[in-house]
Motif scaffolding. Structure first.
Motif, PDB file in Angstrom:
ATOM      1  N   PRO A  93       0.820  -1.224   0.000  1.00 39.43           N
ATOM      2  CA  PRO A  93       0.000   0.000   0.000  1.00 39.43           C
ATOM      3  C   PRO A  93       0.847   1.264   0.000  1.00 39.43           C
ATOM      4  O   PRO A  93       0.447   2.285  -0.526  1.00 39.43           O
ATOM      5  CB  PRO A  93      -0.830  -0.119   1.286  1.00 39.43           C
ATOM      6  CG  PRO A  93      -0.071  -1.081   2.145  1.00 39.43           C
ATOM      7  CD  PRO A  93       0.598  -2.027   1.203  1.00 39.43           C
ATOM      8  N   SER A  94       2.022   1.182   0.590  1.00 43.88           N
ATOM      9  CA  SER A  94       2.952   2.316   0.568  1.00 43.88           C
ATOM     10  C   SER A  94       4.308   1.829   1.058  1.00 43.88           C
ATOM     11  O   SER A  94       4.400   0.990   1.946  1.00 43.88           O
ATOM     12  CB  SER A  94       2.459   3.447   1.474  1.00 43.88           C
ATOM     13  OG  SER A  94       3.387   4.511   1.495  1.00 43.88           O
ATOM     14  N   LYS A 108       3.869   4.470  -3.990  1.00 39.96           N
ATOM     15  CA  LYS A 108       2.646   3.669  -3.947  1.00 39.96           C
ATOM     16  C   LYS A 108       2.752   2.390  -4.770  1.00 39.96           C
ATOM     17  O   LYS A 108       2.014   1.442  -4.547  1.00 39.96           O
ATOM     18  CB  LYS A 108       1.465   4.495  -4.472  1.00 39.96           C
ATOM     19  CG  LYS A 108       1.086   5.678  -3.607  1.00 39.96           C
ATOM     20  CD  LYS A 108       0.388   5.242  -2.353  1.00 39.96           C
ATOM     21  CE  LYS A 108      -0.165   6.424  -1.583  1.00 39.96           C
ATOM     22  NZ  LYS A 108      -0.721   6.000  -0.273  1.00 39.96           N
ATOM     23  N   ASP A 109       3.648   2.385  -5.748  1.00 40.03           N
ATOM     24  CA  ASP A 109       3.732   1.247  -6.672  1.00 40.03           C
ATOM     25  C   ASP A 109       5.040   0.491  -6.490  1.00 40.03           C
ATOM     26  O   ASP A 109       5.759   0.223  -7.452  1.00 40.03           O
ATOM     27  CB  ASP A 109       3.557   1.705  -8.119  1.00 40.03           C
ATOM     28  CG  ASP A 109       4.514   2.833  -8.502  1.00 40.03           C
ATOM     29  OD1 ASP A 109       5.219   3.333  -7.615  1.00 40.03           O
ATOM     30  OD2 ASP A 109       4.546   3.204  -9.691  1.00 40.03           O
ATOM     31  N   SER A 165       8.679  -0.780   4.477  1.00 38.93           N
ATOM     32  CA  SER A 165       7.346  -1.155   4.000  1.00 38.93           C
ATOM     33  C   SER A 165       6.556  -1.785   5.134  1.00 38.93           C
ATOM     34  O   SER A 165       7.026  -1.870   6.267  1.00 38.93           O
ATOM     35  CB  SER A 165       7.463  -2.145   2.839  1.00 38.93           C
ATOM     36  OG  SER A 165       7.933  -3.395   3.304  1.00 38.93           O
ATOM     37  N   ASP A 471      -1.132   7.742   5.554  1.00 33.84           N
ATOM     38  CA  ASP A 471      -0.600   6.381   5.545  1.00 33.84           C
ATOM     39  C   ASP A 471       0.242   6.125   6.793  1.00 33.84           C
ATOM     40  O   ASP A 471       1.142   6.881   7.126  1.00 33.84           O
ATOM     41  CB  ASP A 471       0.267   6.168   4.309  1.00 33.84           C
ATOM     42  CG  ASP A 471       0.933   4.807   4.328  1.00 33.84           C
ATOM     43  OD1 ASP A 471       0.243   3.817   4.062  1.00 33.84           O
ATOM     44  OD2 ASP A 471       2.140   4.751   4.644  1.00 33.84           O
ATOM     45  N   THR A 473       1.011   2.573   7.284  1.00 30.94           N
ATOM     46  CA  THR A 473       1.168   1.135   7.091  1.00 30.94           C
ATOM     47  C   THR A 473       2.516   0.630   7.582  1.00 30.94           C
ATOM     48  O   THR A 473       2.681  -0.577   7.823  1.00 30.94           O
ATOM     49  CB  THR A 473       1.011   0.782   5.598  1.00 30.94           C
ATOM     50  OG1 THR A 473       1.927   1.574   4.833  1.00 30.94           O
ATOM     51  CG2 THR A 473      -0.398   1.050   5.113  1.00 30.94           C
ATOM     52  N   GLN A 503      -8.246  -0.184   3.201  1.00 33.29           N
ATOM     53  CA  GLN A 503      -8.971   0.887   2.537  1.00 33.29           C
ATOM     54  C   GLN A 503     -10.455   0.533   2.463  1.00 33.29           C
ATOM     55  O   GLN A 503     -10.820  -0.606   2.164  1.00 33.29           O
ATOM     56  CB  GLN A 503      -8.429   1.082   1.120  1.00 33.29           C
ATOM     57  CG  GLN A 503      -7.070   1.761   1.053  1.00 33.29           C
ATOM     58  CD  GLN A 503      -7.189   3.282   1.105  1.00 33.29           C
ATOM     59  OE1 GLN A 503      -8.242   3.827   1.422  1.00 33.29           O
ATOM     60  NE2 GLN A 503      -6.094   3.961   0.805  1.00 33.29           N
ATOM     61  N   ASP A 647       2.794  10.837   3.687  1.00 32.40           N
ATOM     62  CA  ASP A 647       2.054  10.275   2.557  1.00 32.40           C
ATOM     63  C   ASP A 647       0.565  10.365   2.862  1.00 32.40           C
ATOM     64  O   ASP A 647       0.075   9.709   3.785  1.00 32.40           O
ATOM     65  CB  ASP A 647       2.474   8.819   2.345  1.00 32.40           C
ATOM     66  CG  ASP A 647       1.856   8.216   1.095  1.00 32.40           C
ATOM     67  OD1 ASP A 647       1.221   8.953   0.330  1.00 32.40           O
ATOM     68  OD2 ASP A 647       2.007   6.998   0.886  1.00 32.40           O
ATOM     69  N   GLN A 649      -3.660  11.382   1.226  1.00 28.57           N
ATOM     70  CA  GLN A 649      -4.562  11.597   0.099  1.00 28.57           C
ATOM     71  C   GLN A 649      -5.923  12.016   0.628  1.00 28.57           C
ATOM     72  O   GLN A 649      -6.264  11.774   1.792  1.00 28.57           O
ATOM     73  CB  GLN A 649      -4.695  10.332  -0.745  1.00 28.57           C
ATOM     74  CG  GLN A 649      -5.260   9.132   0.002  1.00 28.57           C
ATOM     75  CD  GLN A 649      -5.350   7.905  -0.872  1.00 28.57           C
ATOM     76  OE1 GLN A 649      -5.787   7.970  -2.022  1.00 28.57           O
ATOM     77  NE2 GLN A 649      -4.917   6.761  -0.351  1.00 28.57           N
ATOM     78  N   SER A 654     -10.002   9.450  -3.480  1.00 29.40           N
ATOM     79  CA  SER A 654      -9.769   8.004  -3.483  1.00 29.40           C
ATOM     80  C   SER A 654     -11.070   7.254  -3.784  1.00 29.40           C
ATOM     81  O   SER A 654     -11.085   6.306  -4.569  1.00 29.40           O
ATOM     82  CB  SER A 654      -9.213   7.568  -2.129  1.00 29.40           C
ATOM     83  OG  SER A 654      -9.134   6.163  -2.043  1.00 29.40           O
TER      84      SER A 654
END
Length: 791
Positions: A93-94, A108-109, A165, A471, A473, A503, A647, A649, A654
């Motif tokens: 997820p992040s 994010k990716d 992560s 975030d 996570t 989410q 991080d 949003q 979303s």
């Protein structure tokens, strides 16, 4: 001879600039639209086909979600001879990437992968090589864009990067830089790291731990059903050991299903639409619609050519008569007109390529990643479009060629030519066909726009506005959750802070069964972990019972359920307790909340449970005022607890991503509908021009006999309106069928009312009247003596 033909053709086009401009513009717009549609459709149909040997790569997933486990993959590799290599790719997820120089980015990716990745998927390596990039336990591959962000122009190979992560915080070594992935890729990442060995060892024998996306590369392509049969043969004895208690192997085998799905890699984008897809799935039905639009637009443009060419009959008739008198035979004249048509079409397609290329840049800048390409990257498509243009020009030129060459030279030179007047019904039919297509598209696009507006404005069962998601996570805040909450609430404009996990728009699947009830039905659910503040902060509506309470629920596991789950349980659910697997063995329902939307409107609301568990991977911040003010305040507090990048949003953005695909497809349909309508209006101009051309003397006689301008315009308009009304009446059932079929895909949609049909019909009538009047006014207002003098 051919050179003389070309010179004559270009002189004629130069003499009739207006005719040539309208004709070429109509064809160019048609070819540009068709080219754009072809680029999009080709991109969708070629997802993941850039990988070498893609036809031998298969994805393994569960029936209801796109993930699978490393343990299953290892078993398949060991027991199926056709499987050459397997790889499991785990999304995050992040993740934060921090260089030794202190530069840090939230990504994010970022994906983790097992060692076999490079033997399954091929990439263009700019630095490093595929064989060694992931051989190291902590190897890290960056895309060119990510390498640029982290290191600029410097060579990053061998550089250390700290990756933090959800599963670990480790030092990685950059071992490769690859070209950015194309937009038509399901697995899009900017950084790919080798899955930490410690984590992999911990889950490699856990069949229930669905870590990520699983892929197999075979020695040769085989049918999916045959591969699935081999998979189930391997999994049957393993699943019997895990789930076959109390049953004989025969009983277990008779109703056995592994619950797994095997699908060729190239089919995933258009044929798989389950939970947790790596990228937004495509829609094959839309592609069919787009292909039909492309064909129709080219046909409409070709019809325009026919009508505009025949409308020039009076201007070309004497030319033909003179040529015949000078010895030209019909065969030569037909060849000349067909050649002229082909030249016009080829000029138009070249202009169309230019328009398409410019449009691609505009669409790309507007956020349409599907159009992140260049027309001339598709050399095959360019050749096909050139061939289509040539064929269109030849076919469109056939009718005008034989029509215009049918005039008798003696009659033409005396000013009396009526050949072809019997084909009026054919020309009218072409215009009716144009408007049937364009009006049907217009009606469909109105319903698409209304459905999108409905999706964005419908009551979704909670308040999505003014919620900031932070975030956590990687648990950056640590054990300071309540202190962090207090500090945030002390900031002006912050009215609420809630902690949760998962989410809301991507809830995981699980199940539960009621305790103490014989033969209780197993309930499949989606779930989310929340604290006591979350449900109130998000504005969920309580139907019965209560929300979570820290004092009342502090020493036990409680849950809130939505109305759908309560209904599935037969109602009267308060106080009932359930075994919810790893979510708790004795979980009590303390409240029922109103059903809410957490997926797109194509799917019906399913059973959902909120479990009261402190798992603060997401921080939801309710704020007043502007997003910038809230984000600044939150970052100030956040930076007091961690050095990790901030991080965040906006939750509303979303959530609206659920309808992103529908929004973009709606915009694309509206664009091509507008082009189709425009081309159809050009066709109307062609028919009006032809009508005026044939009735100049009649109009002059009527004016001499006392007819007013208004009466003559009414006469001309009446004839055009008959055609449009016929087209509209034909378009109504056709568009209704299309709209009804499209709406059937949605669990929640607007009613199919009569208003869009009325709007489109009214706008069409007004537009047609305006075009008829504007085009006819010059002829009607001219001196009738001038028209009659031609006798």
């Amino acid at each position: 001879m051919f050179k003389n033909h070309l010179l004559s053709i270009f002189r004629n086009l130069k003499r009739n600039k207006g005719y040539a401009s309208i004709n070429i513009m109509g064809l160019a717009i048609g070819f540009a639209a068709a080219t754009l549609i072809a680029v999009y459709v080709k991109s969708e149909f070629t997802y993941d086909k850039h990988y070498a040997g893609h036809e031998k790569i298969y994805r393994l997933s569960a029936e209801r979600f796109a993930l699978s486990s490393i343990a299953i993959l290892n078993q398949l590799k060991s027991n199926i001879a056709a499987v050459e290599e397997v790889v499991n790719i785990m999304p995050n997820p992040s993740a934060s990437l921090t260089t030794t120089s202190g530069k840090s980015l939230a990504v994010k990716d970022y994906f983790y992968t097992t060692e076999g990745y490079s033997r399954v998927f091929s990439h263009q390596f700019i630095l490093g090589n595929a064989e060694t990039a992931l051989a190291k336990p902590n190897g890290l591959i960056l895309t060119a864009s990510m390498a640029q962000k982290l290191y600029g122009r410097d060579n990053p190979i061998g550089e250390k990067v700290r990756v933090n992560s959800q599963i670990s915080a480790d030092d990685f070594e950059v071992t490769g830089v690859i070209a950015d992935l194309p937009s038509n890729t399901t697995l899009t990442f900017s950084a790919l790291g080798r899955l930490p060995r410690e984590f992999e060892d911990r889950v490699k024998d856990n069949f229930s731990f669905t870590t990520g996306y699983s892929y197999m590369k075979l020695a040769m392509p085989i049918a999916s059903n045959d591969l699935l049969a081999a998979v189930e043969e391997v999994m049957l004895p393993l699943d019997y050991q895990r789930h076959g208690s109390g049953k004989s192997i025969g009983e277990f085998t008779s109703g056995y299903s592994s619950g797994l799905v095997v699908m060729p890699l190239a089919d995933v984008h258009l044929q798989s639409n389950v939970q947790f897809e790596a990228s937004e799935p495509g829609n094959a039905k839309y592609l069919f619609v787009f292909m039909c639009i492309a064909v129709f637009i080219i046909v409409l443009a070709a019809i325009n050519y026919v009508n505009l060419a025949t409308a020039q009959a009076s201007k070309r008739a004497k030319e033909i008569g003179v040529r015949k008198v000078l010895g030209s035979v019909k065969k030569q004249l037909v060849a000349r007109f067909i050649t002229e048509s082909a030249v016009v079409a080829l000029v138009a397609v070249l202009l169309g390529f230019g328009l398409a290329e410019g449009s691609l840049k505009l669409l790309r800048n507007a956020g349409f990643s599907q159009f992140d390409t260049n027309v001339f990257e598709y050399s095959g498509l360019v050749l096909v479009m050139l061939a289509v243009a040539l064929l269109t020009g030849l076919l469109a030129g056939v009718y005008p060629a034989f029509y215009l060459t049918a005039f008798k030279p003696s009659a033409v030179l005396k000013g009396d030519y009526t050949a072809g007047s019997g084909n009026r019904a054919f020309r009218n039919g072409l215009v009716v066909f144009q408007f049937v297509v364009s009006l049907s598209l217009a009606i469909f696009s109105v319903f698409v726009s209304q459905q999108l507006h409905f999706s964005l404005k419908k009551d979704i069962g909670f308040d999505k506005a003014n919620v900031l998601l932070i975030d956590n996570t990687k648990f950056q805040i640590g054990e300071n959750v309540e202190t962090f909450r207090s500090e945030l609430l002390a900031k002006p404009g912050i009215s609420g802070v809630g902690f949760s996990h998962y989410q809301l728009t991507n809830l995981p699947l699980s199940g539960m069964i009621e305790n103490g009830v014989e033969n209780a039905e197993y309930q499949r659910i989606q779930y989310k972990y929340t604290d006591a503040a979350y449900a109130r902060l998000m504005g969920f509506e309580l139907v019965e019972g209560r929300f979570f309470d820290e004092e009342l629920d502090g020493d036990r596991t409680s849950m809130l359920v939505n109305e759908t789950l309560a209904k599935n349980l037969g109602g009267h659910v308060l106080g009932r307790k359930f075994d919810a697997n790893f979510n708790g063995k004795d979980v009590e329902i303390v409240g029922v909340i109103k059903d809410f939307h957490y997926e797109g409107f194509r799917k019906a609301i399913g059973p959902v449970a909120f479990f009261g568990r402190p798992y603060p991977s997401l921080v939801s911040v309710k704020f007043e005022g502007t997003l910038q003010e809230a984000a600044t305040a939150a970052e100030q507090v956040y930076s007091q607890f961690t050095s990790e990048p901030f991080d965040y949003q906006l939750f509303e953005q979303s959530f609206d991503e659920l309808f992103h695909k529908e929004k973009q497809l709606g915009q694309v349909i509206n664009l091509f509908t507008a082009l189709a309508v425009f081309v159809a209006v050009l066709g109307l101009i062609g028919l009006i021009s032809y009508t005026l051309d044939q009735r100049v003397k009649e109009i002059g006689v009527r004016k001499v006999l006392g007819a007013s301008v208004r009466q003559i315009l009414a006469m001309l308009s009446k004839e055009m309106l008959r055609l449009i009304v016929l087209a509209f009446l034909t378009a109504i059932p056709l568009s209704y069928f299309v709209v009804k079929s499209w709406m059937a895909e949605f669990a929640y949609h607007i009613p199919i009312s009569i208003l869009p049909f009325i709007w489109v019909g009214a706008i069409a009538l007004v537009t047609i009247l305006a075009v008829v009047v504007a085009r006819s006014l010059g002829v009607v207002m001219s001196n009738p003596v001038k028209a009659l003098r031609t006798e």
